[in-house]
Design a protein around this motif. Structure first.
Motif, PDB file in Angstrom:
ATOM      1  N   GLY A 205     -31.569 115.141  39.079  1.00 44.79           N
ATOM      2  CA  GLY A 205     -31.139 114.970  40.497  1.00 44.79           C
ATOM      3  C   GLY A 205     -32.397 115.254  41.325  1.00 44.79           C
ATOM      4  N   MET A 206     -33.384 115.609  41.056  1.00 43.61           N
ATOM      5  CA  MET A 206     -34.338 115.647  41.940  1.00 43.61           C
ATOM      6  C   MET A 206     -35.033 114.383  42.449  1.00 43.61           C
ATOM      7  N   SER A 207     -35.542 114.397  43.456  1.00 45.60           N
ATOM      8  CA  SER A 207     -36.052 113.245  43.864  1.00 45.60           C
ATOM      9  C   SER A 207     -37.287 112.761  43.104  1.00 45.60           C
ATOM     10  N   ILE A 208     -37.665 111.352  43.109  1.00 45.94           N
ATOM     11  CA  ILE A 208     -38.823 110.987  42.391  1.00 45.94           C
ATOM     12  C   ILE A 208     -40.102 111.583  42.701  1.00 45.94           C
ATOM     13  N   THR A 209     -40.288 111.709  43.803  1.00 46.35           N
ATOM     14  CA  THR A 209     -41.688 112.412  44.084  1.00 46.35           C
ATOM     15  C   THR A 209     -41.624 113.941  43.658  1.00 46.35           C
ATOM     16  N   TRP A 210     -40.600 114.601  44.050  1.00 49.30           N
ATOM     17  CA  TRP A 210     -40.785 116.079  43.711  1.00 49.30           C
ATOM     18  C   TRP A 210     -40.547 116.284  42.018  1.00 49.30           C
ATOM     19  N   ALA A 211     -39.769 115.298  41.401  1.00 43.56           N
ATOM     20  CA  ALA A 211     -39.913 115.290  39.663  1.00 43.56           C
ATOM     21  C   ALA A 211     -41.341 114.986  39.202  1.00 43.56           C
ATOM     22  N   ALA A 212     -41.906 113.964  40.103  1.00 43.97           N
ATOM     23  CA  ALA A 212     -43.593 113.768  39.420  1.00 43.97           C
ATOM     24  C   ALA A 212     -44.378 115.034  39.654  1.00 43.97           C
ATOM     25  N   VAL A 213     -44.159 115.692  40.963  1.00 47.33           N
ATOM     26  CA  VAL A 213     -44.876 117.026  41.109  1.00 47.33           C
ATOM     27  C   VAL A 213     -44.613 117.949  40.040  1.00 47.33           C
ATOM     28  N   LEU A 214     -43.521 118.299  39.907  1.00 46.95           N
ATOM     29  CA  LEU A 214     -43.027 119.458  38.654  1.00 46.95           C
ATOM     30  C   LEU A 214     -43.373 119.075  37.340  1.00 46.95           C
ATOM     31  N   GLY A 215     -43.233 117.619  36.898  1.00 47.18           N
ATOM     32  CA  GLY A 215     -43.758 117.098  35.726  1.00 47.18           C
ATOM     33  C   GLY A 215     -45.244 117.430  35.429  1.00 47.18           C
ATOM     34  N   ALA A 216     -45.905 117.030  36.621  1.00 51.06           N
ATOM     35  CA  ALA A 216     -47.426 117.394  36.309  1.00 51.06           C
ATOM     36  C   ALA A 216     -47.692 118.683  36.438  1.00 51.06           C
ATOM     37  N   GLY A 217     -47.091 119.573  37.181  1.00 49.25           N
ATOM     38  CA  GLY A 217     -47.132 121.123  36.966  1.00 49.25           C
ATOM     39  C   GLY A 217     -46.858 121.681  35.885  1.00 49.25           C
ATOM     40  N   ALA A 218     -45.793 121.220  35.220  1.00 44.42           N
ATOM     41  CA  ALA A 218     -45.115 121.998  33.918  1.00 44.42           C
ATOM     42  C   ALA A 218     -46.260 121.644  32.998  1.00 44.42           C
ATOM     43  N   ARG A 219     -46.851 120.397  32.922  1.00 39.80           N
ATOM     44  CA  ARG A 219     -47.664 120.133  31.802  1.00 39.80           C
ATOM     45  C   ARG A 219     -48.972 120.239  31.989  1.00 39.80           C
ATOM     46  N   LEU A 220     -49.657 120.865  33.216  1.00 42.36           N
ATOM     47  CA  LEU A 220     -50.793 120.874  33.507  1.00 42.36           C
ATOM     48  C   LEU A 220     -51.648 121.953  32.540  1.00 42.36           C
ATOM     49  N   ARG A 221     -51.166 123.005  32.129  1.00 46.80           N
ATOM     50  CA  ARG A 221     -51.981 123.873  31.433  1.00 46.80           C
ATOM     51  C   ARG A 221     -51.834 123.414  29.936  1.00 46.80           C
ATOM     52  N   PRO A 222     -50.882 122.896  29.161  1.00 44.67           N
ATOM     53  CA  PRO A 222     -51.306 122.332  27.804  1.00 44.67           C
ATOM     54  C   PRO A 222     -51.952 121.174  27.923  1.00 44.67           C
ATOM     55  N   ILE A 223     -52.147 120.408  28.787  1.00 46.01           N
ATOM     56  CA  ILE A 223     -53.000 119.065  28.772  1.00 46.01           C
ATOM     57  C   ILE A 223     -54.533 119.780  28.877  1.00 46.01           C
ATOM     58  N   LEU A 224     -54.792 120.662  29.971  1.00 47.31           N
ATOM     59  CA  LEU A 224     -56.029 121.137  29.956  1.00 47.31           C
ATOM     60  C   LEU A 224     -56.429 122.026  28.683  1.00 47.31           C
ATOM     61  N   MET A 225     -55.591 122.694  28.072  1.00 46.52           N
ATOM     62  CA  MET A 225     -56.032 123.454  27.005  1.00 46.52           C
ATOM     63  C   MET A 225     -56.059 122.678  25.848  1.00 46.52           C
ATOM     64  N   THR A 226     -55.507 121.640  25.337  1.00 43.05           N
ATOM     65  CA  THR A 226     -55.584 120.754  24.470  1.00 43.05           C
ATOM     66  C   THR A 226     -56.762 119.982  24.581  1.00 43.05           C
ATOM     67  N   SER A 227     -57.100 119.326  25.899  1.00 44.66           N
ATOM     68  CA  SER A 227     -58.232 118.473  26.225  1.00 44.66           C
ATOM     69  C   SER A 227     -59.688 119.060  26.085  1.00 44.66           C
ATOM     70  N   LEU A 228     -59.589 120.302  26.679  1.00 46.68           N
ATOM     71  CA  LEU A 228     -60.783 121.161  26.736  1.00 46.68           C
ATOM     72  C   LEU A 228     -61.138 121.706  25.410  1.00 46.68           C
TER      73      LEU A 228
END
Length: 306
Positions: A205-228
């Motif tokens: 039920g979140m807005s599209i913009t807020w869902a995108a922000v939360l999705g990027a924030g939730a996966r930021l650390r795993p993406i940085l860890m695996t990529s680095l």
């Protein structure tokens, strides 16, 4: 192979003494044929039905086979006279073919395969474009690194020799193409993580913009860890030496450049693409809401509301 004694074939006059059997008698060969002196090579080589000569060579130290093939093409275009041409054979011919349309077909098939899988996963023909359109940013990073480190080896004096010794000389060869295909999967994986989490939050039920922000924030650390972790693990290839160093340099530089730049850009680009294509998707097919009480997102809500 049957041949006469050397003394019987030293000159034309000695050939006149050759006799062949004619009934019960031996007759001189000159009774049956005329010997005319001609001059020419012992063997005539042909390639694709054209008279040809073969030239074999190896790339100089510090250069790849792709660079050698390109240099031959440039010199032949400037130096060969009219009516003369050249062709590659053997492994060089196969490498030249693989650098053309075959590689483009492989990349196209990779994109189509990823698109079909994502279409089945998201049940949408529009949303997978948010993943696919983020991949070229990483591939562009690979080519930037290839050009950068390839140009370092051409710096004047000892500086260029030092850079070439450390990083090698990168060019578009088979190792680069293998690394690019590998990067397409890894970069798509990072984008899939963001889109998947953003889509789940949109269904809450979140807005599209807020869902995108939360999705990027939730996966930021795993993406940085695996990529680095991958980038650090590939550093030995970039600084490799000894046998096979040129191939290791090309593979390492391509993968590190694509993953580093792709990781940085995807964190910002994928949420924007998700907002655009999710908006278009909902224009075609309305959203079916799930978990509207936000039970699954409670941890994120508490994190970002502090």
């Amino acid at each position: 192979m049957v041949q006469g004694e050397r003394k019987d074939r030293t000159n034309i006059e000695s050939l006149h003494k050759i006799k062949i059997k004619n009934g019960n008698e031996m007759a001189p060969i000159t009774e049956f044929m005329t010997i005319t002196p001609t001059f020419g090579p012992d063997n005539i080589n042909r390639f694709n039905m054209y008279t040809a000569i073969s030239v074999n060579g190896n790339p100089a130290s510090g250069y790849t086979s792709g660079q050698a093939i390109k240099a031959i093409e440039e010199v032949a275009a400037q130096s060969l006279p009219q009516g003369y041409s050249f062709e590659f054979s053997g492994q060089s011919r196969e490498e030249q073919k693989s650098a053309g349309s075959t590689t483009a077909i492989v990349f196209l098939l990779c994109f189509v395969f990823i698109y079909l899988l994502l279409s089945a996963q998201y049940e949408s023909y529009v949303l997978p474009l948010a993943v696919l359109l983020s991949v070229p940013f990483g591939l562009a990073g690979s080519f930037i690194f290839i050009q950068l480190f390839g140009s370092l080896s051409y710096l004047p004096g000892m500086l260029g020799s030092f850079m070439g010794m450390i990083f090698g000389s990168a060019s578009n060869n088979i190792y680069v193409q293998i690394a690019l295909i590998m990067l397409m999967g890894l970069l798509a994986k990072n984008a899939i993580l963001i889109v998947e989490f953003a889509l789940d939050r949109r269904k809450m039920g979140m807005s599209i913009t807020w869902a995108a922000v939360l999705g990027a924030g939730a996966r930021l650390r795993p993406i940085l860890m695996t990529s680095l972790a991958m980038i650090i693990g590939l550093l030995p290839l970039m600084f490799a030496s000894g046998v096979g160093a040129n191939g290791n340099h090309s593979l390492g530089i391509t993968a590190i450049g694509g993953m580093l730049i792709g990781m940085i850009f995807q964190i910002f680009i994928v949420p924007v693409l998700f907002v655009v294509f999710q908006y278009l998707q909902e224009k075609v097919k309305p959203m079916v809401w799930e978990d509207i009480d936000n039970t699954d997102a409670q941890a994120d809500i508490e994190q970002y509301s502090k």
